[in-house]
Motif scaffolding. Sequence first.
Motif, short mmCIF file in Angstrom:
data_model
loop_
_atom_site.label_atom_id
_atom_site.label_comp_id
_atom_site.label_asym_id
_atom_site.label_seq_id
_atom_site.Cartn_x
_atom_site.Cartn_y
_atom_site.Cartn_z
N VAL A 35 -2.32 7.51 -11.80
CA VAL A 35 -2.21 6.09 -11.50
C VAL A 35 -2.39 5.85 -10.00
O VAL A 35 -3.01 4.89 -9.57
CB VAL A 35 -0.86 5.52 -11.99
CG1 VAL A 35 -0.75 4.03 -11.65
CG2 VAL A 35 -0.71 5.74 -13.48
N GLY A 36 -1.83 6.73 -9.18
CA GLY A 36 -2.04 6.70 -7.74
C GLY A 36 -3.10 7.71 -7.35
O GLY A 36 -3.63 8.45 -8.18
N PRO A 37 -3.44 7.75 -6.06
CA PRO A 37 -4.47 8.69 -5.60
C PRO A 37 -4.02 10.14 -5.74
O PRO A 37 -2.83 10.46 -5.60
CB PRO A 37 -4.66 8.30 -4.13
CG PRO A 37 -3.41 7.59 -3.74
CD PRO A 37 -2.91 6.91 -4.97
N VAL A 95 0.83 -1.21 0.00
CA VAL A 95 0.00 0.00 0.00
C VAL A 95 0.86 1.26 0.00
O VAL A 95 0.53 2.25 -0.66
CB VAL A 95 -0.97 -0.02 1.20
CG1 VAL A 95 -1.77 1.26 1.28
CG2 VAL A 95 -1.90 -1.23 1.08
N ALA A 96 1.98 1.23 0.71
CA ALA A 96 2.87 2.39 0.72
C ALA A 96 3.37 2.69 -0.69
O ALA A 96 3.46 3.85 -1.10
CB ALA A 96 4.04 2.13 1.66
N ARG A 97 3.70 1.65 -1.46
CA ARG A 97 4.15 1.87 -2.84
C ARG A 97 3.05 2.46 -3.69
O ARG A 97 3.29 3.35 -4.52
CB ARG A 97 4.64 0.55 -3.45
CG ARG A 97 5.98 0.07 -2.89
CD ARG A 97 6.58 -1.03 -3.77
NE ARG A 97 5.72 -2.20 -3.85
CZ ARG A 97 5.73 -3.20 -2.98
NH1 ARG A 97 6.57 -3.14 -1.94
NH2 ARG A 97 4.93 -4.23 -3.12
N THR A 144 -3.45 -3.07 -7.58
CA THR A 144 -2.66 -1.85 -7.81
C THR A 144 -3.57 -0.63 -7.93
O THR A 144 -3.16 0.39 -8.48
CB THR A 144 -1.80 -1.99 -9.08
OG1 THR A 144 -2.64 -2.22 -10.21
CG2 THR A 144 -0.81 -3.14 -8.94
N ASN A 145 -4.78 -0.72 -7.42
CA ASN A 145 -5.78 0.35 -7.59
C ASN A 145 -6.14 0.96 -6.24
O ASN A 145 -6.80 0.34 -5.42
CB ASN A 145 -7.03 -0.23 -8.25
CG ASN A 145 -8.20 0.76 -8.30
OD1 ASN A 145 -7.99 1.98 -8.24
ND2 ASN A 145 -9.40 0.24 -8.38
N LEU A 146 -5.72 2.20 -6.04
CA LEU A 146 -6.18 3.00 -4.90
C LEU A 146 -6.80 4.30 -5.41
O LEU A 146 -6.61 5.36 -4.84
CB LEU A 146 -5.01 3.31 -3.95
CG LEU A 146 -4.82 2.32 -2.79
CD1 LEU A 146 -3.58 2.70 -1.97
CD2 LEU A 146 -6.04 2.30 -1.88
N ARG A 147 -7.59 4.17 -6.48
CA ARG A 147 -8.14 5.36 -7.15
C ARG A 147 -9.63 5.55 -6.91
O ARG A 147 -10.23 6.50 -7.43
CB ARG A 147 -7.88 5.26 -8.65
CG ARG A 147 -6.41 5.16 -9.03
CD ARG A 147 -6.21 5.13 -10.54
NE ARG A 147 -6.80 3.94 -11.14
CZ ARG A 147 -6.19 2.78 -11.29
NH1 ARG A 147 -4.94 2.63 -10.87
NH2 ARG A 147 -6.80 1.76 -11.87
N ALA A 148 -10.27 4.66 -6.15
CA ALA A 148 -11.73 4.76 -5.98
C ALA A 148 -12.13 6.08 -5.34
O ALA A 148 -13.18 6.65 -5.66
CB ALA A 148 -12.25 3.59 -5.16
N GLY A 149 -11.32 6.58 -4.41
CA GLY A 149 -11.62 7.87 -3.79
C GLY A 149 -11.61 9.00 -4.79
O GLY A 149 -12.45 9.93 -4.71
N ASP A 150 -10.70 8.96 -5.75
CA ASP A 150 -10.67 9.99 -6.79
C ASP A 150 -11.91 9.91 -7.67
O ASP A 150 -12.44 10.94 -8.09
CB ASP A 150 -9.41 9.83 -7.63
CG ASP A 150 -8.15 10.14 -6.85
OD1 ASP A 150 -7.76 11.31 -6.82
OD2 ASP A 150 -7.58 9.22 -6.25
N PHE A 174 -11.07 -2.53 0.54
CA PHE A 174 -12.27 -2.42 -0.28
C PHE A 174 -11.95 -2.73 -1.75
O PHE A 174 -12.75 -3.34 -2.46
CB PHE A 174 -12.89 -1.03 -0.18
CG PHE A 174 -13.36 -0.65 1.20
CD1 PHE A 174 -13.93 -1.58 2.04
CD2 PHE A 174 -13.21 0.65 1.67
CE1 PHE A 174 -14.37 -1.24 3.31
CE2 PHE A 174 -13.66 1.01 2.94
CZ PHE A 174 -14.23 0.06 3.76
N SER A 175 -10.78 -2.29 -2.22
CA SER A 175 -10.41 -2.48 -3.63
C SER A 175 -10.25 -3.95 -3.98
O SER A 175 -10.63 -4.39 -5.05
CB SER A 175 -9.11 -1.72 -3.95
OG SER A 175 -9.34 -0.34 -4.04
#
Length: 790
Positions: free
Chosen positions: A139-141, A129-131, A391-397, A191-192
């Motif tokens: 690509v990242g948040p 998650v840190a990466r 590799t997806n932490l974009r749901a918040g965006d 959640f992802s």
Amino acid sequence: MSLRTRTRSCAVAAVALLTAATALSPTASADPGGAELRPSGGGLSALIRYTEYGIPHILAKDYANLGFGNGWAQANDQACTLAEGFATVRGERSRFFGAQGKPDGSLSSASTNLASDLFFRGIRDAGTVARLMARPAPVGPGRQVEELMRGWTAGYNAWLKQNRVTDPACRGAAWLRPVTLSDVHHLNYSFSVLGGQGRGADGITAAQPPSGAAPRTAATDPGEAARRFFDTSDAAMGSNAVAFSGSTTANKRGLLLGNPHYPWSGGRRFWQSQQTIPGEINVSGGSLIGSTTVSIGHTARIAWSHTVATGTTMNLHQLTLAPGDPTAYVVDGRPEKMTRRTVTVQVKDGAPVTRTQWWTRYGPVVTGLGAQLPLPWTTTTAYALNDPNATNLRAGDTALGFSRARDVNGVQEALRRTQGLPWVNTIAADSSGGSFFSQSQVLPRITDELAQRCSTPLGRATYRTSGLAVLDGSRTDCALGSDRDAIEPGIFGPSKMPTLKNAPYAENSNDSAWLTNADRPISGYERVFGSYGTQRSMRTRGAVEDVAAMAGRGRLTVADLQRQQFANRVPAADLTVDEVVKGCEDLRLGAPCDVLRTWDRKTDTGSRGALLFDRFWRALLPSVPAASLWRTPFDAADPVRTPRGLNTAAPGFATALRGAVAELRAAGIPLDAPLGRHQFVVRGGKRIPVHGGTESLGVWNKVEPVWNAAGGGYTEVTTGSSYLQAVGWNGGPCPVAKTLLTYSQSSNPVSPYHSDQTELYAGEKWVTSRFCEGDILTSPKLRVVWARER
């Protein structure tokens, strides 16, 4: 001056001051020190105005302060549920609750606390998650989502520091403690991966090289096993949603009805709020607890909801192992060693447990998908799970993009730009009359051509029935590839997503995109998105009938949406009850025939006969083969009306009907008892009747309760209708919105907001959304809290 007048005056003054501060102050910068337990750097605050039913309206000057107010208010209502979620993603369930205890299933499909801990501890130890957080947007948040998370962490911790926890579920517990920013990141990451790695947690954490013992036996019918594994019809999450365009409404503006079916307890509960930064964002709706954005909601101009999609969110790569080394696999003729990850978990009243997990270029080795589909690791073969949402932490965006959109085009643009939704469809409507549906989710880029060319024999069986591709991992020409418009390799780009804009109605009830509108069916998408030209669920059939009839009548208003939500029509009964009565009479059963004949074919709390039909129908479906159940089979040219004609001569019909009658009589329940007397929940020692019906009945207002004949019938609800919203517009600055959180705002049994909306739900009543400032400040229950760090 009265207390209420002074409260409103203070609130107005605070709003004015905060608005002025917003105009003068830039968004707070990230804490350069990065201190984990004080992520804000100090000094964050937000104004929280509580209105009826404990709904907070959070006002802040920037994203970090908005996140602070959000974290504070969520902790106020859900401290224990959140704390347990953080213990889960820290990998500490075995430490506090025992290794063999069972998680509630909110954050993964792990069957024991130990498996859950090994899974989440492994993610944390690997620095995954840190990466992801370090990757630059898109690509990242994005920066604003990072600010929301930073503020949320500080707000949650500030509430814990300044308040006494009264919920007996965690009061005084060692696992109730401040959280780090990393904890919040990991909770949102869980959640992802719910539909991918999280769904395979048991198989990932149990995977070990062959030791000479006989491996698990492969499934005798892997295609059917895969179908059952991915079948969402009885899953904990589902939903209905429909958007109507202006061509069907009374004022030519859009309408949206959202009816998500989510768990009534645990870490996938919704929590309701309004979140405002003056001049920047103003959105109201439901958030999954622990998330920093509104998941399903509305603004002054748009409304959206989600339904769990049919896309297969993972795939497998079948590995050819190197001779003599089961921890090495061959790619293009060259051996490649697996990566070994050693994970240690602390255990309550026992020694720490250490296990090894094995990873490949494709993802972790997995030895099964649930009990349905074993994937034996032998001396020659193993399987690796690819989850593109890992590799997806974009749901918040994506959610933030919806909150700032001005119409359905803006919703579509947010989906295109962020590509962050892991496992849901999006249905939206706007004040200009637009309607929208899209299955824009992060899926492995499995084209039908790739599956045809690279599937192993196992994959040829599973892809057809479930969309699960099993590719030959020994060939680089079987890699997933990339779409030009995809945000990263290995996933589909936006141009491939099934989408429908500005149709008279756009509806989804967890089937594929095909019958989003029965007059404008969607087809041509890859199998991994779902099927088309295939039989629909009873709930989809009933929903399409209902919304098509509504669109045909026209001149729709929000009141029509409210009526649809609580119509409680039973499509299965409308299809079959006359034949069931005839079959009952042929069996000369007497009383039950009369009860079913006079039943209103609804699942209202006062419906007499609903319980008898429900128990019969639940017994009938698993006992009669699908091919024998109907006299007229499914016809793709008539997908809403077929199959039909119940075959009462089928083996199992008489047994199911007699069994249901005997079951109710043995429990002392009259055959014609009102449904609400025996379908209920208990809150504060009080029975609250529950209307609605199970998935198999096809009821729009879905509930899945637990049967306990000794306890009086259905005594709890595990999942079902949750955050409801019926939204429209009348041309003024404020939307016309009715909402309801069926299980209420707080999981704390001593909170005044623990069962108040549940009682509204029992009475089929709604809450009028207080969106505009004038509505908030005139609430008779207005209570103002200035939440701040000290």
